[in-house]
Design an enzyme around this catalytic site. Structure first.
Site, PDB file in Angstrom:
ATOM      1  CG  ASP A  64      -1.880  -1.189   1.206  1.00 57.59           C
ATOM      2  OD1 ASP A  64      -2.229  -1.674   0.110  1.00 57.59           O
ATOM      3  OD2 ASP A  64      -2.221  -1.663   2.303  1.00 57.59           O
TER       4      ASP A  64
ATOM      5  N   GLY B 188      -4.412  -4.494  -3.741  1.00 55.76           N
ATOM      6  CA  GLY B 188      -5.451  -3.495  -4.003  1.00 55.76           C
ATOM      7  C   GLY B 188      -4.754  -2.205  -4.364  1.00 55.76           C
TER       8      GLY B 188
HETATM    9  P1  GDP Z   1      -0.640   0.184  -3.586  1.00 55.46           P
HETATM   10  O1  GDP Z   1      -1.252  -1.061  -3.094  1.00 55.46           O
HETATM   11  O2  GDP Z   1       0.827   0.275  -3.299  1.00 55.46           O
HETATM   12  O3  GDP Z   1      -0.938   0.476  -5.017  1.00 55.46           O
HETATM   13  O4  GDP Z   1      -1.291   1.368  -2.719  1.00 55.46           O
HETATM   14  P2  GDP Z   1      -2.856   1.542  -2.378  1.00 55.46           P
HETATM   15  O5  GDP Z   1      -3.533   2.063  -3.577  1.00 55.46           O
HETATM   16  O6  GDP Z   1      -3.408   0.324  -1.734  1.00 55.46           O
HETATM   17  O7  GDP Z   1      -2.784   2.608  -1.218  1.00 55.46           O
HETATM   18  C1  GDP Z   1      -2.245   3.871  -1.413  1.00 55.46           C
HETATM   19  C2  GDP Z   1      -3.343   4.916  -1.133  1.00 55.46           C
HETATM   20  O8  GDP Z   1      -2.778   6.200  -1.102  1.00 55.46           O
HETATM   21  C3  GDP Z   1      -4.403   4.978  -2.226  1.00 55.46           C
HETATM   22  O9  GDP Z   1      -5.629   5.329  -1.649  1.00 55.46           O
HETATM   23  C4  GDP Z   1      -3.891   6.074  -3.149  1.00 55.46           C
HETATM   24  O10 GDP Z   1      -4.926   6.709  -3.875  1.00 55.46           O
HETATM   25  C5  GDP Z   1      -3.289   7.010  -2.151  1.00 55.46           C
HETATM   26  N1  GDP Z   1      -2.128   7.765  -2.597  1.00 55.46           N
HETATM   27  C6  GDP Z   1      -1.114   7.406  -3.435  1.00 55.46           C
HETATM   28  N2  GDP Z   1      -0.188   8.366  -3.495  1.00 55.46           N
HETATM   29  C7  GDP Z   1      -0.606   9.345  -2.663  1.00 55.46           C
HETATM   30  C8  GDP Z   1      -0.056  10.610  -2.242  1.00 55.46           C
HETATM   31  O11 GDP Z   1       1.032  11.010  -2.633  1.00 55.46           O
HETATM   32  N3  GDP Z   1      -0.795  11.340  -1.361  1.00 55.46           N
HETATM   33  C9  GDP Z   1      -1.999  10.925  -0.864  1.00 55.46           C
HETATM   34  N4  GDP Z   1      -2.628  11.726  -0.013  1.00 55.46           N
HETATM   35  N5  GDP Z   1      -2.531   9.751  -1.230  1.00 55.46           N
HETATM   36  C10 GDP Z   1      -1.841   8.976  -2.092  1.00 55.46           C
HETATM   37  P1  IMO Z   2      -0.853  -4.255  -2.172  1.00 51.15           P
HETATM   38  O1  IMO Z   2      -0.417  -4.794  -3.505  1.00 51.15           O
HETATM   39  C1  IMO Z   2      -0.983  -4.636   2.166  1.00 51.15           C
HETATM   40  C2  IMO Z   2      -0.959  -8.691   3.795  1.00 51.15           C
HETATM   41  C3  IMO Z   2      -2.193  -9.173   4.525  1.00 51.15           C
HETATM   42  C4  IMO Z   2      -1.557 -10.128   5.510  1.00 51.15           C
HETATM   43  C5  IMO Z   2      -0.426 -10.768   4.723  1.00 51.15           C
HETATM   44  C6  IMO Z   2      -0.778 -12.106   4.094  1.00 51.15           C
HETATM   45  O2  IMO Z   2      -2.151  -3.536  -2.190  1.00 51.15           O
HETATM   46  O3  IMO Z   2       0.259  -3.490  -1.538  1.00 51.15           O
HETATM   47  P2  IMO Z   2      -2.310 -12.840   2.031  1.00 51.15           P
HETATM   48  O4  IMO Z   2      -3.759 -12.633   1.776  1.00 51.15           O
HETATM   49  O5  IMO Z   2      -1.407 -12.288   0.983  1.00 51.15           O
HETATM   50  O6  IMO Z   2      -1.982 -14.268   2.341  1.00 51.15           O
HETATM   51  O7  IMO Z   2      -2.022 -12.026   3.397  1.00 51.15           O
HETATM   52  O8  IMO Z   2      -0.118  -9.845   3.681  1.00 51.15           O
HETATM   53  N1  IMO Z   2      -1.183  -8.202   2.420  1.00 51.15           N
HETATM   54  C7  IMO Z   2      -1.146  -6.918   2.073  1.00 51.15           C
HETATM   55  N2  IMO Z   2      -0.992  -5.817   2.831  1.00 51.15           N
HETATM   56  N3  IMO Z   2      -1.078  -4.528   0.828  1.00 51.15           N
HETATM   57  C8  IMO Z   2      -1.189  -5.634   0.045  1.00 51.15           C
HETATM   58  O9  IMO Z   2      -1.145  -5.578  -1.300  1.00 51.15           O
HETATM   59  C9  IMO Z   2      -1.272  -6.900   0.666  1.00 51.15           C
HETATM   60  N4  IMO Z   2      -1.418  -8.159   0.216  1.00 51.15           N
HETATM   61  C10 IMO Z   2      -1.347  -8.944   1.290  1.00 51.15           C
HETATM   62  O10 IMO Z   2      -2.860  -8.115   5.140  1.00 51.15           O
HETATM   63  O11 IMO Z   2      -0.964  -9.404   6.566  1.00 51.15           O
HETATM   64 MG    MG Z   3      -2.794  -1.679  -1.814  1.00 54.74          MG
END
Ligand code: GDP
Ligand code: IMO
Ligand code: MG
Length: 426
Positions: A14, A41
């Site tokens: 994330d 996600g």
């Molecule tokens: P990923 O799994 O690494 O693609 O990250 P996610 O999308 O799960 O989580 C990152 C969150 O931060 C999302 O809700 C993005 O829309 C948001 N996001 C990404 N870059 C920035 C940023 O520079 N500032 C803020 N405020 N939100 C960001």
């Molecule tokens: P993105 O791509 C954050 C975490 C779960 C759990 C552990 C194992 O959005 O960064 P799993 O279902 O993979 O067996 O869960 O890994 N986890 C993540 N945490 N971002 C993700 O993906 C994750 N995918 C799995 O919360 O701790």
């Molecule tokens: Mg994510």
């Protein structure tokens, strides 16, 4: 000239990989996922629209083609649903290519994921319950069903029957109801029919594209602290998000990788269980969670928040060969008077700068911090690094100094426009 770039998460996922991949995809011809499944996600924002992707690479909006590599585990039902959601928003998904060597997630994997978490009780990993772990176990147990087999109704039926018989024995042992072969077979035959036109030998096609001079971006899911080898085992996922997995999970030679961009949050977050040395359980943590909207994209769980941890990002540099950092969500820290950055851990009276291999030792690590003055300005509209408040510039430079990786991008908001470029990647 850079032809291939890998984008990886350097913390516990994330970090904003989706945003950065989507941003860079304007320059790439092809975007490839090489591991994980719909435990990922990724949120992408542009032109006032928000998209959530789980399986489909974040290049779907602008790249010529996107690939789901052989290293992935794919839930066909979830993939079709994701395609439909995009189609309803007017996004064309006909450029998707699915590896015939990727593994299929079936309902029994999801049931098993839930059952195992239940049995582990307070030792649970806190998985996303998407069946990721059990699907990878079947792969390594050499009983998994690959996409290429899944789209062959005969082989799929035979393998499903054998696997389901075995899993149902396990379910009965734990007083769980058995799953019905016919129900799954009929439902999934339809998914196989829908997905068949997208299935190909992705390694073969990527090789051809590379030879034609196409630019390829590899999108990691999760983060290196969730890597099954290099993360905080056993509180990890069941694949290798690290850059080394690109070669195996996409079927390209390791010598073809030019750049590895590590995406890092300006602080730390973690969903699920496991030790987290810089965790903030106070009002500062709540302030960051609120401003960063830190709730899981997949499960909606509130993310745990902590200060920036230089030890883990340095470990990510080491195991993934990071050539550049993208510091994301810097805007979220506006308004905090003092910022802390962890530069080392103390373990049994000694200072260490690596992540210990056992969770027992990792749990005992206490962070050693340096403090820096914060800034109060809203930085979400800033386009140039030099326009950032001086304290924000210094914070970014400090991360560079701690991790020994040059910062190439800074992100100051979720939108693709809210990106500061320090060094052009492609
Ligand atoms: P990923 O799994 O690494 O693609 O990250 P996610 O999308 O799960 O989580 C990152 C969150 O931060 C999302 O809700 C993005 O829309 C948001 N996001 C990404 N870059 C920035 C940023 O520079 N500032 C803020 N405020 N939100 C960001
Ligand atoms: P993105 O791509 C954050 C975490 C779960 C759990 C552990 C194992 O959005 O960064 P799993 O279902 O993979 O067996 O869960 O890994 N986890 C993540 N945490 N971002 C993700 O993906 C994750 N995918 C799995 O919360 O701790
Ligand atoms: Mg994510």
């Amino acid at each position: 000239m850079t032809k291939t770039v890998v984008v990886v998460g350097t913390q516990w996922g994330d970090e904003g990989k989706g945003k950065i991949t989507e941003y860079l995809s304007s320059k790439a011809n092809i975007v490839v996922r090489y591991q994980g499944g719909n435990n990922a996600g990724h949120t992408i924002v542009f032109k006032q629209e928000k998209f959530k992707l789980n399986l489909i690479p974040s290049g779907i909006f602008r790249a010529e083609k996107v690939y789901l590599g052989n290293g992935m585990v794919i839930n066909p039902k979830a993939l079709i649903e994701e395609m439909k959601v995009l189609n309803r928003k007017g996004i064309d998904t006909s450029s998707i290519r699915i590896s015939n060597r990727a593994h299929v997630i079936l309902p029994y994997h999801i049931e098993l994921d839930c059952l195992q978490e239940e049995l582990k009780a307070d030792q649970k990993v806190g998985t996303t319950k998407k069946g990721i772990g059990p699907a990878y176990v079947d792969k390594y147990d050499r009983i998994g069903i690959r996409i290429g087999e899944f789209i062959d109704s005969e082989i799929f039926g035979e393998k499903l029957q054998i696997n389901l018989a075995e899993k149902n024995k396990l379910f009965s042992l734990y007083n769980k109801p058995p799953l019905c072969f016919q129900e799954i077979y009929q439902e999934y035959l339809e998914y196989a029919r829908i997905l068949k036109p997208y299935v190909t030998d992705t390694s073969y096609e990527l090789d051809e594209a590379y030879r034609l001079g196409k630019k390829i971006l590899f999108e990691g899911a999760q983060g290196i602290m969730l890597d099954i080898d290099h993360g905080t085992y056993p509180f990890v996922t069941s694949s290798n998000p690290s850059a080394g997995a690109v070669s195996i999970g996409a079927g390209i030679g390791p010598n073809l990788i030019d750049e590895v961009v590590g995406v890092v949050k300006a602080y730390s977050t973690r969903v699920g269980e496991g030790a987290f040395p810089t965790e903030l359980k106070d009002e500062i943590g709540d302030y960051i969670r609120d401003r960063g909207n830190e709730y899981g994209t997949v499960t909606g769980r509130p993310r745990r928040i902590g200060w920036f941890d230089g030890v883990i990002v340095s470990q990510s540099r080491r195991v993934s060969g990071l050539t550049g950092l993208s510091i994301n969500l810097l805007d979220v820290l506006s308004g905090l008077k003092t910022l802390k950055l962890c530069v080392a851990y103390e373990l049994a009276g000694e200072e260490i700068k690596y992540v210990p291999a056992t969770i027992k030792e990792f749990s005992k690590c206490t962070p050693k911090y340096i403090e820096m003055p914060g800034w109060s300005e809203d930085i979400t509209q800033i386009k140039q690094f030099s326009e950032l408040p001086l304290n924000a510039q210094n914070y970014v430079k400090k991360i560079e100094e701690i991790t020994k990786v040059p910062v190439v991008m800074v992100s100051v908001g979720p939108d693709r426009e809210q990106t500061i470029i320090i060094k052009t990647i492609f």
